[in-house]
Design an enzyme around this catalytic site. Structure first.
Site, PDB file in Angstrom:
ATOM      1  N   LYS A 140       0.835  -1.208   0.000  1.00 56.81           N
ATOM      2  CA  LYS A 140       0.000   0.000   0.000  1.00 56.81           C
ATOM      3  C   LYS A 140       0.867   1.254   0.000  1.00 56.81           C
ATOM      4  O   LYS A 140       0.558   2.232  -0.694  1.00 56.81           O
ATOM      5  CB  LYS A 140      -0.918  -0.003   1.224  1.00 56.81           C
ATOM      6  CG  LYS A 140      -1.765   1.267   1.327  1.00 56.81           C
ATOM      7  CD  LYS A 140      -2.820   1.176   2.401  1.00 56.81           C
ATOM      8  CE  LYS A 140      -3.654   2.458   2.427  1.00 56.81           C
ATOM      9  NZ  LYS A 140      -4.797   2.361   3.351  1.00 56.81           N
ATOM     10  N   HIS A 276      -6.939 -31.194 -33.273  1.00 53.24           N
ATOM     11  CA  HIS A 276      -7.957 -30.206 -32.902  1.00 53.24           C
ATOM     12  C   HIS A 276      -8.779 -30.661 -31.704  1.00 53.24           C
ATOM     13  O   HIS A 276     -10.012 -30.597 -31.700  1.00 53.24           O
ATOM     14  CB  HIS A 276      -8.847 -29.874 -34.094  1.00 53.24           C
ATOM     15  CG  HIS A 276      -8.114 -29.221 -35.217  1.00 53.24           C
ATOM     16  ND1 HIS A 276      -7.500 -27.998 -35.093  1.00 53.24           N
ATOM     17  CD2 HIS A 276      -7.871 -29.636 -36.490  1.00 53.24           C
ATOM     18  CE1 HIS A 276      -6.911 -27.682 -36.243  1.00 53.24           C
ATOM     19  NE2 HIS A 276      -7.109 -28.658 -37.096  1.00 53.24           N
TER      20      HIS A 276
END
Length: 524
Positions: A140, A276
């Site tokens: 922070k 695929h």
């Protein structure tokens, strides 16, 4: 935001002590005061580096078996105080709070403790409280404080300190990494607690991932993509070591995962070829070489440029055959030196060794994104045994048919719906996948069987004398009739259609044996 901040005081408290002693020696050489706790302080002191215990700095002893040692104003005030705010500085001075410019904390090893199966109380004791609080405080106040949460960050911070101090850009980036780390830590605790309570789908679901690699692009070149690890350790692409070949793409990873999860279903030596995300050939055999021949025979056209997965240590005989076909990826638990050498001639082929096989029966959760959220479901770990099947026709399957039926239904789980699988002698001989109509899948699988027979120089389709598996029930008799026309002699399907009686009657009329599983395997 202030730029180039030197470090006059640092707090080091780490579980993973990789590089921390060398870093402390560097900080001391820069004239910084070092504060530390427990084992970190002991390691630094043993190296002859001046270090001050946090309790000596704060005037407050460690209490409650070390549960409280940094949760005091002298620590958090020193981290959170703004150096550019006169009232902050005045209050810090009034209460004897010295600024802390660097915080290096990595957390109690909660994830590792859970992974080794530690008892409940041990897991609880490895939930860090003070560490996340310090990390969040430093992140922070990153305008004035630099926070490190990983040993890999030490060198970068050191390099900047050597030229006058940490930059605002670095501090901001490390603050973001810090919040991501504490978020992932809390997610791991949350998931573990939910498991202890038997909550498969808790009210709030927290998930976290660690970046493995940024990919060149996604499914298409205009899409961006990355590969993240979920920390589960499930063997597969996440644990794989890439022995050779080009960088893996998004589609490579997706297809390879599909192939490896499928091949893990089988106990005998097995080969799966995927194109695929759908298997185009699956087979078991006495050896991998034998299984490869049978898997390739199913659809040699689609196998070109596909993905190969095996469930055994890859040997030279199988590798030599695989290397003769253009292949994108080969994935195996392990490989002989001679097998690795066989692939070395194909410099673009990716060879992945995972160190193990995933457990098809292991529980787990899988996710899929939707607009505004995501879907979560348990992994499809369902598996049907012969004694759980219900024979619904006049003729029961033979022993050989039963083996092939169970084999085909395992393959079904890994083929996109609607899925139809023809199998014979422990190998697929025709696969129909992803069609809107089940009868179309039946016809496509039969057609592919015929094309494969032509490629092999045979006069009759491979599906002649095979069995057929369907991932869901036949809604009409036409799908089953198409299978009979292709030469199938036995059928395995979930059952449960309003027209089951019509389908059973059609099977009896064609002389087919049919069993119901009571379990379906949709894969969308």
């Amino acid at each position: 935001m202030t730029d180039r901040i030197p470090v006059r005081r640092a707090l080091l408290s780490v579980s993973d002590k990789t590089g921390i002693v060398e870093f402390a020696r560097f900080l001391a050489g820069q004239g910084a005061e070092i504060l530390s706790t427990g084992g970190t302080a002991a390691a630094i002191r043993a190296a002859g580096i001046p270090v001050k215990d946090v309790s000596a700095h704060t005037g407050f002893p460690e209490i409650l078996e070390g549960r409280v040692k940094t949760l005091v104003p002298q620590v958090h005030g020193g981290i959170l105080g703004r150096r550019d705010a006169a009232d902050h500085l005045a209050q810090m001075d009034e209460h004897g709070i010295a600024p802390i410019d660097l915080v290096a904390v990595n957390l109690y090893p909660f994830e590792a403790t859970v992974a080794k199966g530690a008892p409940f109380e041990d897991c609880i004791e490895n939930i860090d409280i003070g560490g996340p609080a310090m990390i969040r405080s430093a992140a922070k106040n990153h305008a004035h404080v630099v926070v490190l949460t990983d040993a890999a960050q030490l060198d970068e911070v050191r390099a900047e300190l050597e030229v006058g101090g940490t930059s605002a850009a670095l501090r901001r980036r490390l603050a973001a990494a810090a919040y991501a780390r504490t978020a992932a830590y809390d997610a791991a605790i949350s998931q573990w607690f939910s498991l202890q309570l038997g909550e498969e789908f808790p009210q709030r679901l927290a998930c976290a991932g660690v970046l493995r690699q940024t990919l060149r692009y996604g499914e298409n070149p205009h899409q961006r993509a990355a590969f993240y690890l979920d920390g589960s350790g499930r063997p597969g692409i996440a644990t794989a070591r890439q022995v050779q070949g080009k960088e893996l793409s998004f589609n490579n990873l997706n297809d390879t995962d599909a192939a490896f999860e499928c091949v893990a279903e089988f106990e005998r030596p097995a080969v799966v070829i995927v194109k695929h995300a759908n298997p185009c050939g699956v087979a078991e055999g006495a050896t991998l070489s034998e299984a490869w021949d049978a898997a390739l025979r199913c659809d040699p056209v689609s196998a070109f440029g596909g993905i190969i997965a095996v469930n055994r240590r890859l040997d030279a005989a199988a590798a030599e055959k695989m290397a003769s076909l253009f292949t994108e990826v080969v994935i195996a638990p392990e490989a002989d030196d001679a097998a690795i050498a066989a692939f070395a001639r194909k410099k673009n082929l990716r060879l992945l060794l995972t160190g193990g096989l995933p457990d098809p029966a292991a529980p787990g959760t899988v996710f899929r994104s939707v607009s505004g959220g995501f879907l979560a479901q348990s992994r499809d770990s369902g598996r049907i045994a012969a004694d759980a099947l219900k024979v619904v026709t006049k003729r029961a399957p033979t022993e050989a048919e039963m083996r092939d039926l169970l084999f085909a239904f395992r393959v079904c789980k890994h083929v996109k719906s609607n899925a139809i699988i023809y199998a014979k002698d422990g190998a697929t001989v025709g696969i129909g996948a992803g069609q809107m109509s089940r009868v179309d899948s039946s016809r496509i699988a039969a057609w592919k069987s015929g094309e494969a027979a032509k490629a092999a120089g045979l006069d009759t389709p491979l599906a002649q004398g095979s069995v057929v598996a369907s991932d869901a029930f036949f809604p009409f008799a036409d799908g089953l009739q198409a299978a009979a026309a292709a030469g199938a002699t036995a059928v395995i399907q979930p059952g449960g259609s309003m027209r089951d009686n019509e389908v059973i009657a059609a099977a009896d009329e064609a002389g087919l044996a049919m069993v119901f599983t009571g379990m379906r395997h949709f894969r969308h």
